[in-house]
Design a protein around this motif. Structure first.
Motif, PDB file in Angstrom:
ATOM      1  N   THR A 171     -84.354 -65.794 109.183  1.00  0.00           N
ATOM      2  CA  THR A 171     -83.323 -66.221 108.132  1.00  0.00           C
ATOM      3  C   THR A 171     -82.992 -67.507 108.851  1.00  0.00           C
ATOM      4  O   THR A 171     -82.462 -68.429 108.066  1.00  0.00           O
ATOM      5  CB  THR A 171     -82.602 -65.499 107.685  1.00  0.00           C
ATOM      6  N   GLU A 172     -83.432 -67.794 110.092  1.00  0.00           N
ATOM      7  CA  GLU A 172     -83.264 -68.775 110.735  1.00  0.00           C
ATOM      8  C   GLU A 172     -83.968 -69.493 110.690  1.00  0.00           C
ATOM      9  O   GLU A 172     -83.993 -71.364 111.400  1.00  0.00           O
ATOM     10  CB  GLU A 172     -83.126 -68.610 112.784  1.00  0.00           C
ATOM     11  N   ILE A 173     -84.635 -69.791 109.466  1.00  0.00           N
ATOM     12  CA  ILE A 173     -86.050 -70.910 109.397  1.00  0.00           C
ATOM     13  C   ILE A 173     -85.172 -71.149 107.482  1.00  0.00           C
ATOM     14  O   ILE A 173     -85.358 -70.671 106.950  1.00  0.00           O
ATOM     15  CB  ILE A 173     -87.733 -70.736 109.555  1.00  0.00           C
ATOM     16  N   GLY A 229     -89.323 -65.378 121.504  1.00  0.00           N
ATOM     17  CA  GLY A 229     -88.215 -64.602 121.245  1.00  0.00           C
ATOM     18  C   GLY A 229     -87.330 -66.206 122.142  1.00  0.00           C
ATOM     19  O   GLY A 229     -86.401 -66.448 121.687  1.00  0.00           O
ATOM     20  N   GLN A 230     -88.497 -67.161 122.711  1.00  0.00           N
ATOM     21  CA  GLN A 230     -88.285 -67.618 123.073  1.00  0.00           C
ATOM     22  C   GLN A 230     -87.491 -69.119 122.226  1.00  0.00           C
ATOM     23  O   GLN A 230     -86.292 -69.891 122.469  1.00  0.00           O
ATOM     24  CB  GLN A 230     -88.650 -68.997 124.067  1.00  0.00           C
ATOM     25  N   LEU A 231     -88.929 -69.124 121.291  1.00  0.00           N
ATOM     26  CA  LEU A 231     -88.294 -70.627 120.079  1.00  0.00           C
ATOM     27  C   LEU A 231     -86.533 -69.598 118.811  1.00  0.00           C
ATOM     28  O   LEU A 231     -86.336 -70.458 118.929  1.00  0.00           O
ATOM     29  CB  LEU A 231     -89.395 -70.021 118.828  1.00  0.00           C
ATOM     30  N   PHE A 232     -86.735 -68.350 118.957  1.00  0.00           N
ATOM     31  CA  PHE A 232     -85.633 -67.697 118.364  1.00  0.00           C
ATOM     32  C   PHE A 232     -83.764 -68.324 118.829  1.00  0.00           C
ATOM     33  O   PHE A 232     -83.494 -68.781 118.413  1.00  0.00           O
ATOM     34  CB  PHE A 232     -85.875 -66.406 118.382  1.00  0.00           C
ATOM     35  N   ARG A 233     -84.099 -67.913 120.374  1.00  0.00           N
ATOM     36  CA  ARG A 233     -83.459 -68.532 120.609  1.00  0.00           C
ATOM     37  C   ARG A 233     -82.463 -70.572 120.930  1.00  0.00           C
ATOM     38  O   ARG A 233     -82.002 -70.433 120.904  1.00  0.00           O
ATOM     39  CB  ARG A 233     -83.185 -68.425 122.734  1.00  0.00           C
ATOM     40  N   ASP A 234     -83.741 -70.965 120.913  1.00  0.00           N
ATOM     41  CA  ASP A 234     -83.874 -72.285 119.999  1.00  0.00           C
ATOM     42  C   ASP A 234     -83.578 -72.685 119.546  1.00  0.00           C
ATOM     43  O   ASP A 234     -82.387 -73.591 119.446  1.00  0.00           O
ATOM     44  CB  ASP A 234     -84.933 -73.083 120.961  1.00  0.00           C
ATOM     45  N   LEU A 235     -83.529 -72.048 117.951  1.00  0.00           N
ATOM     46  CA  LEU A 235     -83.165 -72.005 117.155  1.00  0.00           C
ATOM     47  C   LEU A 235     -81.602 -71.695 116.479  1.00  0.00           C
ATOM     48  O   LEU A 235     -81.467 -72.645 115.607  1.00  0.00           O
ATOM     49  CB  LEU A 235     -84.271 -71.317 115.959  1.00  0.00           C
ATOM     50  N   LEU A 236     -81.540 -70.905 117.864  1.00  0.00           N
ATOM     51  CA  LEU A 236     -80.104 -70.597 117.539  1.00  0.00           C
ATOM     52  C   LEU A 236     -79.141 -71.617 117.696  1.00  0.00           C
ATOM     53  O   LEU A 236     -78.070 -71.601 116.876  1.00  0.00           O
ATOM     54  CB  LEU A 236     -79.549 -69.249 117.678  1.00  0.00           C
ATOM     55  N   ILE A 237     -78.736 -72.406 118.417  1.00  0.00           N
ATOM     56  CA  ILE A 237     -78.470 -73.588 118.824  1.00  0.00           C
ATOM     57  C   ILE A 237     -78.461 -74.829 118.047  1.00  0.00           C
ATOM     58  O   ILE A 237     -78.576 -75.662 118.596  1.00  0.00           O
ATOM     59  CB  ILE A 237     -78.058 -74.141 120.151  1.00  0.00           C
ATOM     60  N   LEU A 238     -80.123 -75.134 117.614  1.00  0.00           N
ATOM     61  CA  LEU A 238     -80.505 -76.244 116.637  1.00  0.00           C
ATOM     62  C   LEU A 238     -80.090 -76.750 115.093  1.00  0.00           C
ATOM     63  O   LEU A 238     -79.811 -74.810 114.011  1.00  0.00           O
ATOM     64  CB  LEU A 238     -81.544 -76.423 116.796  1.00  0.00           C
ATOM     65  N   ASP A 239     -79.817 -78.049 114.949  1.00  0.00           N
ATOM     66  CA  ASP A 239     -79.651 -77.916 114.011  1.00  0.00           C
ATOM     67  C   ASP A 239     -81.040 -78.614 112.905  1.00  0.00           C
ATOM     68  O   ASP A 239     -81.229 -78.143 111.392  1.00  0.00           O
ATOM     69  CB  ASP A 239     -78.489 -79.656 113.270  1.00  0.00           C
ATOM     70  N   ASP A 240     -81.174 -79.162 113.613  1.00  0.00           N
ATOM     71  CA  ASP A 240     -83.470 -79.738 112.572  1.00  0.00           C
ATOM     72  C   ASP A 240     -83.935 -79.202 114.064  1.00  0.00           C
ATOM     73  O   ASP A 240     -84.209 -79.292 115.259  1.00  0.00           O
ATOM     74  CB  ASP A 240     -82.576 -81.060 112.821  1.00  0.00           C
ATOM     75  N   ALA A 241     -85.323 -78.586 113.589  1.00  0.00           N
ATOM     76  CA  ALA A 241     -86.487 -78.369 113.913  1.00  0.00           C
ATOM     77  C   ALA A 241     -87.778 -78.528 113.477  1.00  0.00           C
ATOM     78  O   ALA A 241     -87.479 -77.801 111.864  1.00  0.00           O
ATOM     79  CB  ALA A 241     -86.158 -77.175 114.822  1.00  0.00           C
ATOM     80  N   ARG A 282     -88.745 -87.598 109.126  1.00  0.00           N
ATOM     81  CA  ARG A 282     -87.415 -87.681 108.043  1.00  0.00           C
ATOM     82  C   ARG A 282     -86.223 -86.295 107.585  1.00  0.00           C
ATOM     83  O   ARG A 282     -85.565 -85.993 107.488  1.00  0.00           O
ATOM     84  CB  ARG A 282     -88.415 -87.371 106.445  1.00  0.00           C
ATOM     85  N   LEU A 283     -86.443 -86.157 109.581  1.00  0.00           N
ATOM     86  CA  LEU A 283     -85.723 -85.448 109.650  1.00  0.00           C
ATOM     87  C   LEU A 283     -84.474 -85.472 110.958  1.00  0.00           C
ATOM     88  O   LEU A 283     -85.210 -84.687 111.852  1.00  0.00           O
ATOM     89  CB  LEU A 283     -85.794 -83.809 109.907  1.00  0.00           C
ATOM     90  N   ASN A 284     -84.308 -86.919 110.630  1.00  0.00           N
ATOM     91  CA  ASN A 284     -83.568 -87.326 112.284  1.00  0.00           C
ATOM     92  C   ASN A 284     -85.087 -87.264 114.238  1.00  0.00           C
ATOM     93  O   ASN A 284     -84.062 -86.327 114.652  1.00  0.00           O
ATOM     94  CB  ASN A 284     -82.742 -85.921 112.457  1.00  0.00           C
ATOM     95  N   ASN A 285     -85.601 -86.965 113.636  1.00  0.00           N
ATOM     96  CA  ASN A 285     -86.718 -87.293 114.629  1.00  0.00           C
ATOM     97  C   ASN A 285     -86.983 -85.874 115.655  1.00  0.00           C
ATOM     98  O   ASN A 285     -86.701 -85.343 117.243  1.00  0.00           O
ATOM     99  CB  ASN A 285     -86.251 -88.302 115.509  1.00  0.00           C
ATOM    100  N   SER A 286     -86.260 -85.211 114.099  1.00  0.00           N
ATOM    101  CA  SER A 286     -86.412 -83.443 115.134  1.00  0.00           C
ATOM    102  C   SER A 286     -87.650 -83.278 116.372  1.00  0.00           C
ATOM    103  O   SER A 286     -88.469 -83.165 116.878  1.00  0.00           O
ATOM    104  CB  SER A 286     -86.587 -81.779 114.359  1.00  0.00           C
ATOM    105  N   GLN A 287     -86.778 -82.086 116.707  1.00  0.00           N
ATOM    106  CA  GLN A 287     -87.546 -81.178 117.949  1.00  0.00           C
ATOM    107  C   GLN A 287     -88.757 -80.632 117.322  1.00  0.00           C
ATOM    108  O   GLN A 287     -88.596 -79.697 116.368  1.00  0.00           O
ATOM    109  CB  GLN A 287     -86.510 -80.322 118.840  1.00  0.00           C
ATOM    110  N   ILE A 288     -89.786 -80.711 117.512  1.00  0.00           N
ATOM    111  CA  ILE A 288     -90.964 -80.538 117.761  1.00  0.00           C
ATOM    112  C   ILE A 288     -91.486 -79.297 118.260  1.00  0.00           C
ATOM    113  O   ILE A 288     -91.804 -78.723 119.504  1.00  0.00           O
ATOM    114  CB  ILE A 288     -92.092 -80.986 117.068  1.00  0.00           C
ATOM    115  N   PHE A 289     -91.646 -78.102 117.557  1.00  0.00           N
ATOM    116  CA  PHE A 289     -92.350 -77.057 118.703  1.00  0.00           C
ATOM    117  C   PHE A 289     -93.858 -76.733 117.843  1.00  0.00           C
ATOM    118  O   PHE A 289     -93.505 -75.936 116.130  1.00  0.00           O
ATOM    119  CB  PHE A 289     -91.404 -75.590 118.621  1.00  0.00           C
ATOM    120  N   ALA A 290     -94.282 -76.695 118.953  1.00  0.00           N
ATOM    121  CA  ALA A 290     -95.542 -76.193 118.690  1.00  0.00           C
ATOM    122  C   ALA A 290     -96.226 -74.975 119.379  1.00  0.00           C
ATOM    123  O   ALA A 290     -96.550 -74.859 120.577  1.00  0.00           O
ATOM    124  CB  ALA A 290     -97.192 -77.149 118.983  1.00  0.00           C
ATOM    125  N   ILE A 291     -96.374 -74.044 118.380  1.00  0.00           N
ATOM    126  CA  ILE A 291     -96.959 -73.048 118.036  1.00  0.00           C
ATOM    127  C   ILE A 291     -98.412 -72.982 118.108  1.00  0.00           C
ATOM    128  O   ILE A 291     -99.373 -72.498 117.202  1.00  0.00           O
ATOM    129  CB  ILE A 291     -96.584 -71.209 117.533  1.00  0.00           C
TER     130      ILE A 291
END
Length: 250
Positions: free
Chosen positions: A93-95, A57-69, A25-34
């Motif tokens: 605030t990126e979430i 840190g890696q996740l944070f950088r990815d979230l900066l350029i994603l609309d959905d996750a 329901r979220l545009n088949n968003s990328q899933i990050f499994a922590i």
């Protein structure tokens, strides 16, 4: 929209929520499994990036350029995840939304309150913290009184009884078959007909076919209920969602 699914306690259905409720329901968003130990959405065939809590840190950088996750935070990694998130100014605030699945045990409800407190300490405001009542098998108001009372008393998070996923055999069957509701809805195979044609001595085949037919019979009504849960969870925070999975495959 970027959603984190987390709780200090394990076995509350975080991966089920990420895989079956949110992802389709979220545009088949990328899933990050922590996660480093338990099942993830990748075990269901979904595309995931698997990280550990200290790799925020890696996740944070990815979230900066994603609309959905979707960020599925395992209980074994939540301490590191929150600790490393706190090192980045206003990283929370990126979430857009923190979803806390909870089941009707005393331990799970206590750990959920602990998770709320940790998020509040980071500066996450009420509207971005929502509890999701999972494996519901009775009135939410009776089985989750501790959560509902604490939400009303503190005003620190949202506990809407309509944000609920009910106990259903479909989720165990999905896990056994390593598939998703979306895939089941897209599968037009007539398993009843295949059962009629199958050799009754082939127990393995019969078991597979009966499981798949059962999944098809369960998937549509469960998917409709998940649509309602999703809308109760998201409300007006998201406008351009995809059509429901059931409608998308009709």
């Amino acid at each position: 929209m970027k959603i984190a699914v987390l709780n200090y306690t394990g076995s509350v259905g975080k991966t089920v929520i990420a895989s079956h409720l949110l992802a389709p329901r979220l545009n088949n968003s990328q899933i990050f499994a922590i996660e480093s130990t338990n099942e993830t959405a990748g075990d269901l065939g979904l595309d995931i990036d698997q990280l550990r809590g200290e790799q925020f840190g890696q996740l944070f950088r990815d979230l900066l350029i994603l609309d959905d996750a979707i960020i599925d935070v395992g209980a074994s990694n939540i301490e590191d995840f929150l600790a490393h998130m706190s090192k980045y100014e206003d990283a929370h605030t990126e979430i857009d939304l923190f979803v806390l699945p909870v089941i009707a045990t005393g331990k799970a409800q206590r750990e959920t309150i602990k998770t709320v407190s940790a998020l509040v300490a980071l500066g996450v405001e009420r509207k971005r913290i929502q509890v999701l009542f999972n494996r519901v098998d009775g009135p939410v108001e009776d089985d989750f009184l501790a959560i509902l009372t604490y939400a009303e008393k503190t005003g620190e998070f949202i506990a809407n009884p309509e944000v609920a996923v009910f106990e259903n055999d479909v989720f165990e069957l999905l896990a056994e078959q390593r598939t998703t509701i979306a895939d089941v809805l897209a599968d037009k195979t007539d398993y009843r007909q295949k059962l009629r044609e199958a050799d009754r001595k082939n127990k393995k085949l019969i078991n597979q076919l009966t499981n798949m037919h059962s999944l098809q019979a369960l998937a549509k009504p469960v998917n409709r209920q998940l649509d309602k849960t999703f809308m109760a969870l998201i409300g007006n925070n998201i406008v351009n969602t995809l059509p429901t999975q059931e409608n998308a495959h009709d």
